[in-house]
Design an enzyme around this catalytic site. Sequence first.
Site, short mmCIF file in Angstrom:
data_model
loop_
_atom_site.label_atom_id
_atom_site.label_comp_id
_atom_site.label_asym_id
_atom_site.label_seq_id
_atom_site.Cartn_x
_atom_site.Cartn_y
_atom_site.Cartn_z
N GLY A 43 31.22 39.11 43.58
CA GLY A 43 30.92 40.54 43.53
C GLY A 43 29.54 40.93 43.08
O GLY A 43 29.04 41.98 43.47
N ASP A 101 36.02 45.65 33.93
CA ASP A 101 37.30 46.33 34.12
C ASP A 101 38.20 46.01 32.92
O ASP A 101 38.00 46.54 31.84
CB ASP A 101 37.89 45.84 35.44
N ARG A 163 32.64 44.56 51.15
CA ARG A 163 31.48 44.20 50.32
C ARG A 163 30.18 44.76 50.89
O ARG A 163 29.24 45.04 50.15
CB ARG A 163 31.35 42.68 50.21
#
Length: 177
Positions: A43, A101, A163
């Site tokens: 990511g 997160d 993405r």
Amino acid sequence: MERDIESVLISADELETKVAEMGKQISKDFADKEPIFVGVLKGCFIFMADLMRHVNIKCSMDFMAVSSYSGTTSTGAVKINKDLNENIEGKHIIIVEDILDSGITLNYLKKYLEGRNPASISIATLMDKPARRKAEVYADYSCFEIPDAFVVGYGLDYNEHYRNLPYIGVLKPEIYA
């Protein structure tokens, strides 16, 4: 692909501005330290590439691949799939992550790297989602604080898709339900 996006949360222009600001701040804070930027794959790759273009100090980079997600939720079990290539003892480390997160992965990773005796460890994240935090870990550098929504784009994915979006979008719930 864009029909799967409920709304644009962060535009490409906003991303560019905030990432540039972060790069300048890190350059100032680490001016004489030659940090190693450690990207957490997959990511981080777009964010890290853009961030590095705005860092104007002597530095290096390496990557780690870790996993703790299945679909849209963290499994709680962190697995290292690719470790660092270089020795970090006595070095200043900046972990670069797309999103903070639950914090489970970053908390594990930070403790794991602390065992290698670096001079310091800092965390730079594109987005911070404190509503979902389960572990005591905080970003030293963060571009955006976001609400509890499932986001994709700019490197973030859902099942390896989205993405390549140039912005951060909220994925429609029916896509991942």
